[in-house]
Design a protein around this motif. Structure first.
Motif, short mmCIF file in Angstrom:
data_model
loop_
_atom_site.label_atom_id
_atom_site.label_comp_id
_atom_site.label_asym_id
_atom_site.label_seq_id
_atom_site.Cartn_x
_atom_site.Cartn_y
_atom_site.Cartn_z
N ILE A 8 -9.86 8.21 -3.92
CA ILE A 8 -9.54 6.78 -3.81
C ILE A 8 -8.28 6.64 -2.98
O ILE A 8 -7.18 7.00 -3.41
N SER A 10 -7.10 6.56 1.50
CA SER A 10 -7.15 7.47 2.65
C SER A 10 -5.77 7.63 3.28
O SER A 10 -5.65 7.89 4.47
N ALA A 33 -9.71 0.79 0.67
CA ALA A 33 -9.70 -0.68 0.62
C ALA A 33 -9.63 -1.29 2.03
O ALA A 33 -10.22 -2.35 2.28
N GLY A 79 -3.47 4.43 5.40
CA GLY A 79 -2.46 3.88 4.49
C GLY A 79 -1.13 3.58 5.17
O GLY A 79 -1.07 3.24 6.36
N ALA A 259 -5.50 8.37 -5.08
CA ALA A 259 -4.45 8.46 -4.05
C ALA A 259 -4.29 7.09 -3.39
O ALA A 259 -4.30 6.96 -2.16
N ALA A 465 1.99 9.65 -3.87
CA ALA A 465 3.42 9.61 -4.19
C ALA A 465 3.69 9.34 -5.67
O ALA A 465 4.82 9.54 -6.13
N ILE A 480 4.28 14.76 -0.20
CA ILE A 480 2.98 14.29 -0.70
C ILE A 480 1.86 15.16 -0.11
O ILE A 480 0.95 15.61 -0.82
C1 LIG Z 1 7.35 1.31 7.83
C2 LIG Z 1 7.25 2.61 7.07
C3 LIG Z 1 7.90 3.74 7.57
C4 LIG Z 1 7.83 4.94 6.87
N1 LIG Z 1 8.38 6.06 7.42
C5 LIG Z 1 8.23 7.26 6.82
C6 LIG Z 1 8.69 8.46 7.44
O1 LIG Z 1 9.22 8.46 8.55
N2 LIG Z 1 8.50 9.62 6.76
C7 LIG Z 1 7.92 9.67 5.53
O2 LIG Z 1 7.84 10.75 4.94
N3 LIG Z 1 7.47 8.55 4.94
C8 LIG Z 1 7.58 7.35 5.55
N4 LIG Z 1 7.06 6.23 4.98
C9 LIG Z 1 6.40 6.35 3.68
C10 LIG Z 1 5.02 7.00 3.79
O3 LIG Z 1 4.22 6.27 4.69
C11 LIG Z 1 4.42 7.01 2.39
O4 LIG Z 1 5.29 7.73 1.54
C12 LIG Z 1 3.06 7.67 2.34
O5 LIG Z 1 2.16 7.11 3.25
C13 LIG Z 1 2.53 7.53 0.92
O6 LIG Z 1 1.33 8.24 0.80
P1 LIG Z 1 0.34 7.89 -0.39
O7 LIG Z 1 -0.84 8.77 -0.22
O8 LIG Z 1 1.09 7.90 -1.65
O9 LIG Z 1 -0.06 6.35 -0.14
P2 LIG Z 1 -0.53 5.58 1.15
O10 LIG Z 1 -0.32 6.39 2.37
O11 LIG Z 1 0.04 4.24 1.13
O12 LIG Z 1 -2.09 5.45 0.95
C14 LIG Z 1 -2.69 4.69 -0.07
C15 LIG Z 1 -4.06 4.25 0.41
O13 LIG Z 1 -4.80 3.72 -0.68
C16 LIG Z 1 -5.47 2.55 -0.26
N5 LIG Z 1 -5.69 1.75 -1.46
C17 LIG Z 1 -4.79 1.11 -2.22
N6 LIG Z 1 -5.39 0.53 -3.28
C18 LIG Z 1 -6.70 0.82 -3.20
C19 LIG Z 1 -7.83 0.53 -4.00
N7 LIG Z 1 -7.73 -0.18 -5.13
N8 LIG Z 1 -9.05 0.99 -3.60
C20 LIG Z 1 -9.18 1.72 -2.46
N9 LIG Z 1 -8.14 2.04 -1.66
C21 LIG Z 1 -6.91 1.61 -2.04
C22 LIG Z 1 -4.53 1.92 0.75
O14 LIG Z 1 -5.19 1.03 1.61
C23 LIG Z 1 -4.00 3.16 1.46
O15 LIG Z 1 -4.83 3.53 2.55
C24 LIG Z 1 7.11 5.01 5.64
C25 LIG Z 1 6.46 3.89 5.15
C26 LIG Z 1 6.52 2.69 5.85
C27 LIG Z 1 5.80 1.49 5.30
#
Ligand SMILES: Cc1cc2nc3c(=O)[nH]c(=O)nc-3n(C[C@H](O)[C@H](O)[C@H](O)COP(=O)(O)OP(=O)(O)OC[C@H]3O[C@@H](n4cnc5c(N)ncnc54)[C@H](O)[C@@H]3O)c2cc1C
Length: 497
Positions: A8, A10, A33, A79, A259, A465, A480
């Protein structure tokens, strides 16, 4: 059964897991999503992104005072990494042990840096990190050099590097997942905060999802929102309920990996409460949704009235001299790195300045980013209020952040920038969200075990995260990804062996 594994989300965690498990031949369904980001004129327009918020979601969360706000949280294939600054930095070795901060003490991790190091290296190879070892005083041991040499400094940043070295600091190269030639082919802009539509950034879509989809056993369902996990009487998850363009559906699988990002993963498990789990799934410890952390961040602008900053991307330098010390009793203060270039329109939107004044300042400013650790607090939490996400972020350790910003300002003035301005980042931007399903060995005080498996549900993994026990003062994405690769290895050798 419809799949062997449903993932869940990408983003960084989900895409990395999918890529690592795809060669297994198991049937993997990724439920996302959002849709893929298209290459439109807005994708390279700083004002459209920061001023008009064209990529922000059409949803509101509640804050701790139940006031609605529009979160800076992105729902697309890949994401939040689609917009990220591509800084791919390891936690420091010291981050894995308890640390006394100005605002309290962190608990450390249930695993050591040595256990994480091979997974960090694998993640650096996968995300093609550009960097250079040897000039960062807080650098943890690396078994091999970075796969690619660092992204080059622009002249103004090379000048800043010389100036900072000249006053006794140790500027080092930011490890980055950016192919700079490819990125600049599309437009002469920085990448931090801009969506990656051309593949110049190594993000969860261009690397993780692209790799996973080379395998015919992997399917990506876009525009499909997970609404609820369904748990069987034996504690195993039996199905995921989703809502897509064709209405609601139910997907059965042998394993599930959550995720969706730290806020949405916690919200989904809370929404999945049933008769046997009235507090939500994976929540026997009552820790789900708690310990929400983000970083304490400020933009710091170093201005010289008679020196122009003509750089385009800027983001190639960091300073870790105050990462492990610098507080009144030697406490850690945090990390300093370049921000992506804050152009006039971005500054006008962020600081509420008239465009002419913002252009005047921006032309003469170097833009830095000060980042300090936020400490885990059970009262800092994600909960649901009539089904809506409520994010009550109890910011901590702010005194360390103020000390870091004050120190940075002083050092920048010493380095030859007579005017230094700063502004804290908006509380409503949970860019570095983490901690809501923390990892631990004790099922009574944590949500997942040291491999990311939910203590309460043997076929549910959380690989985003959410599981980070501490935020450190390091951008989270590489950690992560490294944890996802580690969880994939565990699933492959254990559950699927
Ligand atoms: C502007 C910006 C700059 C950043 N710069 C950095 C950087 O330079 N270095 C760094 O390490 N980190 C950076 N980050 C943080 C980094 O992007 C995140 O820490 C990382 O992407 C988190 O990974 P994740 O897998 O936890 O979640 P995400 O990458 O956010 O992925 C979650 C996914 O789940 C999907 N989703 C959510 N709810 C649902 C649902 N109910 N059903 C289906 N899908 C769903 C979302 O659409 C998304 O695709 C930055 C973030 C931002 C916003």
């Amino acid at each position: 059964m419809d799949a062997d594994l449903v993932i869940i989300g990408s983003g960084m965690g989900g895409a990395t897991l999918a890529a690592a498990l795809a060669p297994s031949g198991k049937r993997i369904v990724i439920v996302e999503a959002g849709e893929r980001i298209e290459d439109t004129p807005e994708a390279i327009d700083g004002y459209a992104i920061h001023g008009r918020g064209v990529f922000r979601p059409d949803e509101t969360w509640l804050d701790g005072q139940d006031q609605p706000f529009s979160p800076g949280n992105f729902y697309y294939v890949g994401g939040n990494s689609k917009f990220y600054g591509a800084v791919l930095l390891r936690y420091r070795e010291s981050d894995f042990s308890p640390i006394r901060h100005m605002g309290g003490t962190t608990p450390g991790w249930p695993i050591t840096y040595a256990e994480m190091a091979p997974w960090y290296q694998a993640a650096e190879e996968m995300y093609q990190v550009r960097g250079q070892l040897g000039d960062d005083p807080s650098e943890p041991p690396h078994a091999a050099p970075y796969p690619f040499p660092p992204v080059p400094d622009e002249p103004e940043i090379a000048d800043l590097r010389r100036r900072l070295s000249g006053i006794g600091l140790h500027p080092s190269h930011l490890p980055l997942g950016v192919d700079i030639e490819r990125w600049l082919e599309r437009a002469k802009i920085g990448w931090d905060g801009y969506p990656n539509t051309v593949g110049g950034k190594m993000d969860a879509e261009t690397i993780g999802i692209a790799e996973a989809l080379k395998h015919p056993n992997v399917i990506l369902l876009t525009g499909t929102r997970a609404t609820r996990l369904e748990c069987g009487d034996d504690g195993r998850i039996v199905a995921l309920h989703v809502k897509g363009a064709r209405g609601p559906a139910r997907i059965e699988a042998g394993h599930f990996a959550l995720a969706a990002g730290a806020v949405n993963s916690a919200a989904l498990l809370l929404r999945s409460a049933d008769g046997a789990h009235p507090q939500g799934l994976a929540n026997r410890s009552d820790q789900l949704g708690r310990n929400f952390m983000n970083h304490n961040c400020s933009a710091v602008l170093a201005v010289h009235p008679f020196r122009r900053n003509r750089s385009v991307y800027q983001k190639t330098l960091m300073v870790n001299d105050f990462y492990e010390t610098g507080g009144p009793k030697g406490e850690p203060l945090g990390n300093i790195q370049m921000l992506g270039r804050v152009t006039g329109p971005i500054l006008a939107a962020g600081a509420g300045l008239p465009l002419m004044l913002a252009n005047l300042i921006s032309d003469r400013a170097l833009d830095l980013y000060a980042m300090s650790e936020d400490l885990p607090d059970p009262e800092s939490r994600v909960s649901l209020h009539n089904g809506q996400i409520r994010l009550d972020w109890k910011r901590s350790n702010w005194e360390a952040h103020e000390a870091l910003v004050a120190r940075l300002k002083k050092e920048l003035r010493r380095a030859g920038y007579p005017i230094v301005l700063s502004k804290p980042f908006d509380r409503r931007t949970p860019s570095h969200q983490c901690g809501t399903a923390r990892m631990g060995r004790d099922p009574g005080s944590s949500v997942v075990d040291i491999h990311g498996r939910a203590h309460d549900h043997p076929n549910l993994f959380i690989t985003d995260a959410s599981v980070l026990p501490t935020s450190a003062a390091v951008n989270p994405a590489l950690t992560i990804a490294a944890l996802s690769l580690r969880a994939a290895d565990h699933i492959r050798k254990g559950d699927w062996a």
